[in-house]
Design an enzyme around this catalytic site. Structure first.
Site, PDB file in Angstrom:
ATOM      1  N   LYS A   1       0.805  -1.209  -0.056  1.00  0.00           N
ATOM      2  CA  LYS A   1      -0.053  -0.091   0.096  1.00  0.00           C
ATOM      3  C   LYS A   1       0.861   1.280  -0.209  1.00  0.00           C
ATOM      4  O   LYS A   1       2.051   1.271   0.468  1.00  0.00           O
ATOM      5  CB  LYS A   1      -0.627   0.026   1.278  1.00  0.00           C
ATOM      6  CG  LYS A   1      -1.874  -0.914   1.226  1.00  0.00           C
ATOM      7  CD  LYS A   1      -2.614  -0.835   2.571  1.00  0.00           C
ATOM      8  CE  LYS A   1      -4.011  -1.868   2.687  1.00  0.00           C
ATOM      9  NZ  LYS A   1      -4.820  -1.798   1.765  1.00  0.00           N
TER      10      LYS A   1
ATOM     11  N   ARG B   1     -10.231 -11.863   2.057  1.00  0.00           N
ATOM     12  CA  ARG B   1     -11.208 -12.717   1.666  1.00  0.00           C
ATOM     13  C   ARG B   1     -10.304 -14.047   1.524  1.00  0.00           C
ATOM     14  O   ARG B   1     -10.935 -15.002   1.770  1.00  0.00           O
ATOM     15  CB  ARG B   1     -11.573 -12.451   0.429  1.00  0.00           C
ATOM     16  CG  ARG B   1     -10.303 -12.126  -0.663  1.00  0.00           C
ATOM     17  CD  ARG B   1     -10.730 -11.323  -2.088  1.00  0.00           C
ATOM     18  NE  ARG B   1     -10.817 -10.002  -1.650  1.00  0.00           N
ATOM     19  CZ  ARG B   1     -11.184  -8.935  -2.719  1.00  0.00           C
ATOM     20  NH1 ARG B   1     -11.489  -9.472  -4.003  1.00  0.00           N
ATOM     21  NH2 ARG B   1     -11.341  -8.004  -2.407  1.00  0.00           N
TER      22      ARG B   1
HETATM   23  N1  BES Z   1      -7.898  -3.763   4.434  1.00  0.00           N
HETATM   24  C1  BES Z   1      -8.293  -3.446   3.208  1.00  0.00           C
HETATM   25  C2  BES Z   1      -9.415  -2.626   3.093  1.00  0.00           C
HETATM   26  C3  BES Z   1      -9.572  -1.284   3.804  1.00  0.00           C
HETATM   27  C4  BES Z   1      -9.175  -0.070   3.124  1.00  0.00           C
HETATM   28  C5  BES Z   1      -9.915  -1.145   4.915  1.00  0.00           C
HETATM   29  C6  BES Z   1      -9.370   0.954   3.877  1.00  0.00           C
HETATM   30  C7  BES Z   1     -10.156   0.017   5.751  1.00  0.00           C
HETATM   31  C8  BES Z   1      -9.732   1.144   4.973  1.00  0.00           C
HETATM   32  C9  BES Z   1      -8.266  -4.564   2.150  1.00  0.00           C
HETATM   33  O1  BES Z   1      -7.427  -5.646   2.841  1.00  0.00           O
HETATM   34  C10 BES Z   1      -7.819  -4.106   1.084  1.00  0.00           C
HETATM   35  O2  BES Z   1      -6.660  -3.865   1.022  1.00  0.00           O
HETATM   36  N2  BES Z   1      -8.483  -4.209   0.193  1.00  0.00           N
HETATM   37  C11 BES Z   1      -8.129  -3.813  -1.219  1.00  0.00           C
HETATM   38  C12 BES Z   1      -8.845  -4.831  -2.016  1.00  0.00           C
HETATM   39  C13 BES Z   1      -8.371  -4.751  -3.801  1.00  0.00           C
HETATM   40  C14 BES Z   1      -6.819  -5.104  -3.604  1.00  0.00           C
HETATM   41  C15 BES Z   1      -9.038  -5.454  -4.667  1.00  0.00           C
HETATM   42  C16 BES Z   1      -8.723  -2.457  -1.609  1.00  0.00           C
HETATM   43  O3  BES Z   1      -9.815  -2.096  -1.022  1.00  0.00           O
HETATM   44  O4  BES Z   1      -8.118  -1.484  -2.321  1.00  0.00           O
HETATM   45 MN    MN Z   2      -5.331  -5.320   1.969  1.00  0.00          MN
END
Ligand code: BES
Ligand code: MN
Ligand code: ZN
Length: 503
Positions: free
Chosen positions: A279, A353
């Site tokens: 990230k 997931r």
């Molecule tokens: N933990 C994150 C989602 C999240 C984002 C929670 C912001 C709280 C605040 C999750 O694991 C994630 O990174 N999801 C990705 C999915 C994508 C790679 C399909 C996302 O939302 O960008």
């Molecule tokens: Mn994630």
């Protein structure tokens, strides 16, 4: 290992404003634009309330929702001042309005030791919950250098005014509200604990301690057991970290014949860097909250046991830290989920997931009637619904029931669809499924559709995405401060109780 002990104000029933009280909090409504004190049958003299209303009107109070007006107290009251909190339109007041107003009052009354309130006459349980949660603070890591000074300490004692402190309904409403507030605070404490201190093994220990103290059956699988039993999703996500994963199961049995079985599953990523699909740095610290689903299901099963709900409830909680390293899984890796489904990990940041799929399959080995999973699963949840509205997905009927109950308790979950065409986006070149879609549209729904692949026939399922609602990165509001909110504990309790009552 000590379980987190929520530090909430003492909540007591009171037949009159005591000599100990410093401030009296009253509710002010607006009836056709005219402010009115709503004190129901609370034991405060009519003439005193009349004098108070005159004073409030004199300084411009209107009674609009959450307006705060503080005036010196009439001489006959033992308190120094009265805080009027707006309840809004008289004909629109519900429990959530009372909870929010009580919470707002609690938040501004720092430095006040004891508060008495007539909000208990409007809704005793909601007033108690609102005060308790509004007064919640997390000070675990403040040394003397920055510990709250006397004038910044939260309210320590709340006197809830009622006509009779011996009334059984009042007593049980207070007991219930206290248990609920404790559960929400427990979830908040877990979420607020920094990732340096809350990693999978530690989280599992704390969950175990809490579960055992509540008389639950507890089972913890460590990394070796997870590997051996084939929990490929949890192992795959956890293997980038030096702090290995866990799977915790907490079971409450109601000992009632024919009790419905409810399985809860919550995402427990103690920190989400994204892994190799790392990230961006900005805002990454909020990923300390990526175990909020886990925190909520742990707090909820403990709460169900404390309340003696007539349903058998289990919490299945996968815990892992998503880190990049030379041992981390790679984009393009294929893993085998618990139960045998293979998944191509296109993006290591779609890790929630993967651990949830294993946990869902495990939870469903017990043949539950209902399955509720919750997770800070997608940023797309916030794009679709904002930061305060959980997205509820799953089987249409149960999804609508869960969303309606969530609305009722003021956590405001909203039903979302599974458009048929999105399933095709999870086709993989090499495995049964890909963990992400090739495009970003409907990202919250795609994540739900991925999970649906692991839910067996015959189990009524709802999935609650709380990416935004579980962690407040904005300013405080109502009974919610910065940080962990405890959402969706109260939704899940409502679901369990509804299922216990109606099947
Ligand atoms: N933990 C994150 C989602 C999240 C984002 C929670 C912001 C709280 C605040 C999750 O694991 C994630 O990174 N999801 C990705 C999915 C994508 C790679 C399909 C996302 O939302 O960008
Ligand atoms: Mn994630
Ligand atoms: Zn995550």
């Amino acid at each position: 290992m000590s379980a987190p002990t929520p530090d909430l104000p003492e909540l007591v029933l009171a037949g009159s404003v005591s000599e100990r009280a410093d401030v009296l909090v009253i509710g002010l409504t607006s009836a056709d634009g005219t402010p009115e004190i709503l004190a129901g049958d609370a034991p405060v003299d009519e003439a005193v309330l009349g004098e108070l209303l005159d004073n409030l009107v004199a300084v411009g109070a209107t009674g609009r929702s959450e307006e705060l007006t503080r005036v010196p107290a009439p001489a006959s009251l033992p308190v120094a001042s009265v805080l009027a909190v707006g309840l809004g339109d008289a004909d629109k007041i519900d429990a959530e309005q009372v909870r929010r107003s009580a919470g707002t009052a609690a938040r501004v009354l720092t430095g006040v030791e004891t508060v008495a309130t007539t909000l208990s006459a409007v809704d005793l349980g909601a007033a108690a919950e609102g005060f308790a949660l509004g007064a919640y603070t997390y000070t675990e890591f403040r040394s003397e250098k920055s510990a709250p000074k006397e004038d910044a300490r939260p309210v320590a004692r709340v006197e809830l005014l009622v006509p009779s402190t011996r009334d059984r309904d009042a007593k049980s409403a207070l007991t219930r509200a206290t248990a609920i507030a404790e559960a929400v605070a427990t979830a908040r404490n877990f979420v607020n604990t920094p990732p340096s201190h809350l990693f999978p093994a530690e989280f599992a220990e704390r969950a175990k301690a809490l579960g055992e103290a509540a008389g639950l059956k507890v089972e913890v699988l460590d990394e070796k057991a997870l590997e051996k039993k084939g929990f490929g999703g949890i192992v795959g996500v956890g293997k980038g970290s030096s702090r290995p994963p866990r799977l915790v199961r907490l079971s409450y049995s109601s000992k009632k014949r024919k009790a419905p079985k409810v399985a809860l599953v919550g995402k427990g990523i103690t920190f989400d860097t994204g892994g190799i699909s790392i990230k961006p740095a900005a805002g990454m610290e909020a990923m300390t909250s990526d175990m909020a689903g886990a925190a909520a299901v742990i707090a909820t099963v403990v709460l169900a046991a404390k309340l003696g709900v007539a349903a058998d409830v289990t919490a299945t909680v996968p815990m892992a830290e998503n880190m990049p390293s030379s041992t981390a899984q790679r984009p393009g890796d294929v893993l085998t989920q618990y139960g045998g489904t293979t998944v191509e990990v296109i993006n290591t940041d779609a890790e929630g997931r993967l651990i949830l799929a294993d946990a869902i399959v495990r939870a469903c080995e017990d043949d539950p009637d209902y399955l509720v999973d919750t997770a800070t699963l997608t940023g797309a949840q916030m794009v679709a619904l904002g930061t305060r509205t959980p997205g509820v997905m799953g089987h249409d009927e149960f999804r609508d029931r869960v969303a309606a109950l969530s609305q009722e308790v003021g956590e405001n979950g909203w039903p979302m669809p599974f458009p048929k065409e999105l399933r095709g986006d999870l086709e993989s070149r090499v495995a049964d499924l890909a963990n992400v879609s090739p495009h970003r549209w409907g990202g919250m729904l795609t994540a739900g559709i991925f999970l649906k692949e692991f839910v067996p026939e015959g189990v009524q399922w709802a999935h609650i995405d709380v990416a935004g609602p579980a962690f407040n990165t904005g300013g405080p509001f109502g009974y919610v401060g910065k940080g962990g909110t405890g959402v969706p504990v109260r939704t899940m309790l409502a679901v369990i109780e509804d299922v216990a009552a109606n099947g």
